[in-house]
Write a protein that holds these residues in place. Structure first.
Motif, PDB file in Angstrom:
ATOM      1  N   ASP A 270      -0.724 -13.749 -15.708  1.00  0.00           N
ATOM      2  CA  ASP A 270      -0.965 -14.753 -16.740  1.00  0.00           C
ATOM      3  C   ASP A 270      -1.374 -16.099 -16.162  1.00  0.00           C
ATOM      4  OD1 ASP A 270       1.388 -15.449 -15.559  1.00  0.00           O
ATOM      5  OD2 ASP A 270       2.609 -15.383 -17.380  1.00  0.00           O
ATOM      6  N   ASN A 271      -1.932 -16.119 -14.956  1.00  0.00           N
ATOM      7  CA  ASN A 271      -2.369 -17.392 -14.400  1.00  0.00           C
ATOM      8  C   ASN A 271      -3.820 -17.298 -13.950  1.00  0.00           C
ATOM      9  OD1 ASN A 271      -2.405 -16.291 -11.657  1.00  0.00           O
ATOM     10  ND2 ASN A 271      -0.163 -16.336 -11.786  1.00  0.00           N
ATOM     11  N   THR A 272      -4.349 -18.426 -13.518  1.00  0.00           N
ATOM     12  CA  THR A 272      -5.777 -18.524 -13.177  1.00  0.00           C
ATOM     13  C   THR A 272      -6.143 -17.613 -12.023  1.00  0.00           C
ATOM     14  OG1 THR A 272      -5.772 -20.805 -13.931  1.00  0.00           O
ATOM     15  CG2 THR A 272      -7.619 -20.110 -12.529  1.00  0.00           C
ATOM     16  N   TYR A 273      -5.254 -17.497 -11.039  1.00  0.00           N
ATOM     17  CA  TYR A 273      -5.566 -16.743  -9.821  1.00  0.00           C
ATOM     18  C   TYR A 273      -5.159 -15.273  -9.917  1.00  0.00           C
ATOM     19  CZ  TYR A 273      -6.176 -21.460  -8.022  1.00  0.00           C
ATOM     20  OH  TYR A 273      -6.601 -22.751  -7.835  1.00  0.00           O
ATOM     21  N   ARG A 274      -4.688 -14.863 -11.110  1.00  0.00           N
ATOM     22  CA  ARG A 274      -4.332 -13.464 -11.351  1.00  0.00           C
ATOM     23  C   ARG A 274      -3.328 -12.946 -10.330  1.00  0.00           C
ATOM     24  NH1 ARG A 274      -7.045 -10.923 -15.042  1.00  0.00           N
ATOM     25  NH2 ARG A 274      -6.582  -8.879 -14.159  1.00  0.00           N
ATOM     26  N   ASN A 275      -2.341 -13.759 -10.035  1.00  0.00           N
ATOM     27  CA  ASN A 275      -1.255 -13.352  -9.149  1.00  0.00           C
ATOM     28  C   ASN A 275      -0.112 -12.778  -9.977  1.00  0.00           C
ATOM     29  OD1 ASN A 275      -2.618 -14.305  -6.876  1.00  0.00           O
ATOM     30  ND2 ASN A 275      -1.844 -16.382  -7.190  1.00  0.00           N
ATOM     31  N   PHE A 276       0.671 -11.931  -9.377  1.00  0.00           N
ATOM     32  CA  PHE A 276       1.862 -11.407 -10.056  1.00  0.00           C
ATOM     33  C   PHE A 276       2.942 -11.147  -9.014  1.00  0.00           C
ATOM     34  CE2 PHE A 276      -0.994  -7.894  -9.109  1.00  0.00           C
ATOM     35  CZ  PHE A 276      -0.180  -6.997  -8.452  1.00  0.00           C
ATOM     36  N   GLN A 277       4.176 -11.162  -9.468  1.00  0.00           N
ATOM     37  CA  GLN A 277       5.300 -10.933  -8.567  1.00  0.00           C
ATOM     38  C   GLN A 277       5.527  -9.443  -8.383  1.00  0.00           C
ATOM     39  OE1 GLN A 277       8.586 -13.052 -10.267  1.00  0.00           O
ATOM     40  NE2 GLN A 277       7.996 -14.997  -9.330  1.00  0.00           N
ATOM     41  N   MET A 278       5.943  -9.080  -7.173  1.00  0.00           N
ATOM     42  CA  MET A 278       6.190  -7.686  -6.845  1.00  0.00           C
ATOM     43  C   MET A 278       7.589  -7.528  -6.282  1.00  0.00           C
ATOM     44  SD  MET A 278       2.605  -6.485  -5.067  1.00  0.00           S
ATOM     45  CE  MET A 278       2.774  -7.762  -3.797  1.00  0.00           C
ATOM     46  N   GLU A 279       8.178  -6.400  -6.575  1.00  0.00           N
ATOM     47  CA  GLU A 279       9.479  -6.042  -6.016  1.00  0.00           C
ATOM     48  C   GLU A 279       9.292  -4.857  -5.080  1.00  0.00           C
ATOM     49  OE1 GLU A 279      13.886  -4.425  -7.442  1.00  0.00           O
ATOM     50  OE2 GLU A 279      12.194  -4.465  -8.854  1.00  0.00           O
ATOM     51  N   VAL A 280       9.787  -4.989  -3.869  1.00  0.00           N
ATOM     52  CA  VAL A 280       9.713  -3.882  -2.918  1.00  0.00           C
ATOM     53  C   VAL A 280      10.795  -2.867  -3.274  1.00  0.00           C
ATOM     54  CG1 VAL A 280       9.847  -3.171  -0.513  1.00  0.00           C
ATOM     55  CG2 VAL A 280       8.787  -5.363  -1.098  1.00  0.00           C
ATOM     56  N   LEU A 281      10.372  -1.687  -3.633  1.00  0.00           N
ATOM     57  CA  LEU A 281      11.322  -0.642  -4.020  1.00  0.00           C
ATOM     58  C   LEU A 281      11.851   0.123  -2.819  1.00  0.00           C
ATOM     59  CD1 LEU A 281       9.440   0.856  -7.116  1.00  0.00           C
ATOM     60  CD2 LEU A 281      11.092  -1.024  -7.043  1.00  0.00           C
ATOM     61  N   CYS A 282      10.993   0.335  -1.833  1.00  0.00           N
ATOM     62  CA  CYS A 282      11.396   1.107  -0.660  1.00  0.00           C
ATOM     63  C   CYS A 282      10.420   0.824   0.479  1.00  0.00           C
ATOM     64  CB  CYS A 282      11.401   2.598  -0.993  1.00  0.00           C
ATOM     65  SG  CYS A 282      12.088   3.641   0.315  1.00  0.00           S
ATOM     66  N   GLY A 283      10.905   0.866   1.702  1.00  0.00           N
ATOM     67  CA  GLY A 283      10.046   0.714   2.863  1.00  0.00           C
ATOM     68  C   GLY A 283       9.971  -0.712   3.364  1.00  0.00           C
ATOM     69  N   GLU A 284       9.018  -0.955   4.241  1.00  0.00           N
ATOM     70  CA  GLU A 284       8.879  -2.265   4.867  1.00  0.00           C
ATOM     71  C   GLU A 284       8.358  -3.305   3.885  1.00  0.00           C
ATOM     72  OE1 GLU A 284       4.774  -2.299   7.153  1.00  0.00           O
ATOM     73  OE2 GLU A 284       5.890  -0.466   7.663  1.00  0.00           O
ATOM     74  N   GLU A 285       8.676  -4.559   4.161  1.00  0.00           N
ATOM     75  CA  GLU A 285       8.274  -5.664   3.271  1.00  0.00           C
ATOM     76  C   GLU A 285       7.004  -6.345   3.743  1.00  0.00           C
ATOM     77  OE1 GLU A 285      11.441  -8.334   2.493  1.00  0.00           O
ATOM     78  OE2 GLU A 285      12.820  -6.774   1.802  1.00  0.00           O
ATOM     79  N   ASN A 286       6.311  -5.761   4.684  1.00  0.00           N
ATOM     80  CA  ASN A 286       5.060  -6.315   5.164  1.00  0.00           C
ATOM     81  C   ASN A 286       3.958  -6.064   4.141  1.00  0.00           C
ATOM     82  OD1 ASN A 286       2.850  -7.229   6.622  1.00  0.00           O
ATOM     83  ND2 ASN A 286       2.736  -5.377   7.897  1.00  0.00           N
ATOM     84  N   MET A 287       3.479  -7.162   3.519  1.00  0.00           N
ATOM     85  CA  MET A 287       2.462  -7.040   2.487  1.00  0.00           C
ATOM     86  C   MET A 287       1.061  -7.346   3.012  1.00  0.00           C
ATOM     87  SD  MET A 287       4.046  -6.109  -0.319  1.00  0.00           S
ATOM     88  CE  MET A 287       5.022  -5.054   0.777  1.00  0.00           C
ATOM     89  N   MET A 288       0.895  -7.481   4.303  1.00  0.00           N
ATOM     90  CA  MET A 288      -0.405  -7.727   4.910  1.00  0.00           C
ATOM     91  C   MET A 288      -1.081  -6.392   5.209  1.00  0.00           C
ATOM     92  SD  MET A 288      -0.723 -10.993   4.932  1.00  0.00           S
ATOM     93  CE  MET A 288      -2.133 -11.189   6.022  1.00  0.00           C
ATOM     94  N   THR A 289      -2.231  -6.205   4.619  1.00  0.00           N
ATOM     95  CA  THR A 289      -2.958  -4.947   4.837  1.00  0.00           C
ATOM     96  C   THR A 289      -4.295  -5.235   5.500  1.00  0.00           C
ATOM     97  OG1 THR A 289      -4.035  -5.051   2.683  1.00  0.00           O
ATOM     98  CG2 THR A 289      -1.918  -3.904   2.815  1.00  0.00           C
ATOM     99  N   LYS A 290      -4.843  -4.239   6.171  1.00  0.00           N
ATOM    100  CA  LYS A 290      -6.130  -4.409   6.852  1.00  0.00           C
ATOM    101  C   LYS A 290      -7.261  -4.168   5.875  1.00  0.00           C
ATOM    102  CE  LYS A 290      -4.367  -2.874  11.341  1.00  0.00           C
ATOM    103  NZ  LYS A 290      -4.510  -1.908  12.444  1.00  0.00           N
TER     104      LYS A 290
END
Length: 290
Positions: A270-290
């Motif tokens: 609901d914002n200009t940059y189309r960001n949203f919050q995420m909850e890590v359900l399982c696994g590593e918390e590294n959100m950086m992808t190649k």
């Protein structure tokens, strides 16, 4: 009379075709239309010339029908009763209880892989190990088709023999073999005697959908689809799935090689940059992808 010489559009009777040939009249290729099942196709058929040896009308008509039969998709009256553009599909619904996880995993919120152990009875055929490869090519219909389960296993009572797993929905007694299969068994000197084998299924043998369907409340939607970005699987869980979110995340990682993190969107975009919050359900918390 004149009424006898009239014919349906797009179709010439054999006498008219023979008469035109005698006069040296030729025609360009015709387009024949005919409905096929739920679709309609335009089929181009090259004009068929009648040679001198086909001067007799019955012979000419026989030759013409033979050539039409060679055209793809054309079915002449009497050649077959029904025509379908789709392959035949088995309509019998298979009983899913045999390869479903145990019923007591219903309601599980913390994954316990050991709780998914289950023993099922499978029909098997005992054969000498040296003919297994040759025989399996002829038993594709009868053999068990289940991902993650070997179709050929060792015989604990006979080192020189192997047990071929058979489809429990098709194979019940020796009468379940088809004639061609029985012929191959006879040639290879194999008795068509079906025995029973107790096969232990574990967590590894079940698919994602089967596990979640067994765990979630009965009749509720099951999450099996997801979006993937690199090593991250992105889910959109519904309210009834939230109590099982950590179990769902772990199953997704277990069953999808390369995924090491599972997240769930927890608010709307609901914002200009189309960001949203995420909850890590399982696994590593590294959100950086190649």
């Amino acid at each position: 009379g004149q009424g006898r010489d009239q014919s349906a559009p797009g179709c010439s009777p054999p006498r008219a075709a023979w008469a035109r040939k005698r006069r040296g009249v030729t025609h360009p290729p015709r387009i024949l239309w005919r409905p096929f099942g739920f679709s309609r196709r335009l089929l181009k058929v090259e004009s068929c010339s009648i040679t001198e040896s086909e001067s007799l009308i019955p012979l000419a008509w026989t030759s013409l029908t033979q050539k039409l039969r060679k055209a793809p998709g054309i079915s002449l009256l009497g050649q077959q009763k029904r025509f379908s553009t789709m392959p035949k599909v088995e309509t019998n619904e298979r009983d899913s209880e045999l390869f479903s996880p145990p019923s007591d995993v219903r309601g599980m919120t913390k994954l316990d892989r050991t709780a998914f152990k289950k023993t099922v009875t499978i029909p098997v055929l005992k054969v000498k190990k040296e003919i297994v490869n040759k025989l399996m090519r002829s038993l594709k219909r009868a053999a068990l088709q289940r991902p993650g389960i070997k179709r050929v296993i060792e015989d604990a009572e006979d080192e020189e023999s192997r047990l071929i797993m058979l489809d429990p929905y098709k194979m019940f007694t020796h009468d379940s073999f088809e004639k061609a299969e029985l012929s191959i068994l006879t040639q290879l000197n194999v008795k068509p005697q079906i025995s029973k084998y107790n096969l232990e299924l574990t967590y590894e043998n079940f698919k994602t959908e089967e596990i979640l369907k067994a765990v979630l409340p009965e009749g509720q939607d099951v999450t099996s689809g997801f979006s993937r970005v690199g090593h991250i699987a992105h889910l959109n869980l519904r309210d009834h799935q939230l109590p099982f979110k950590h179990l769902i995340g772990q199953v997704m990682i277990d069953k999808n090689p390369g995924i090491t993190s599972v997240v769930n969107k927890i608010n709307n975009i609901d914002n200009t940059y189309r960001n949203f919050q995420m909850e890590v359900l399982c696994g590593e918390e590294n959100m950086m992808t190649k």
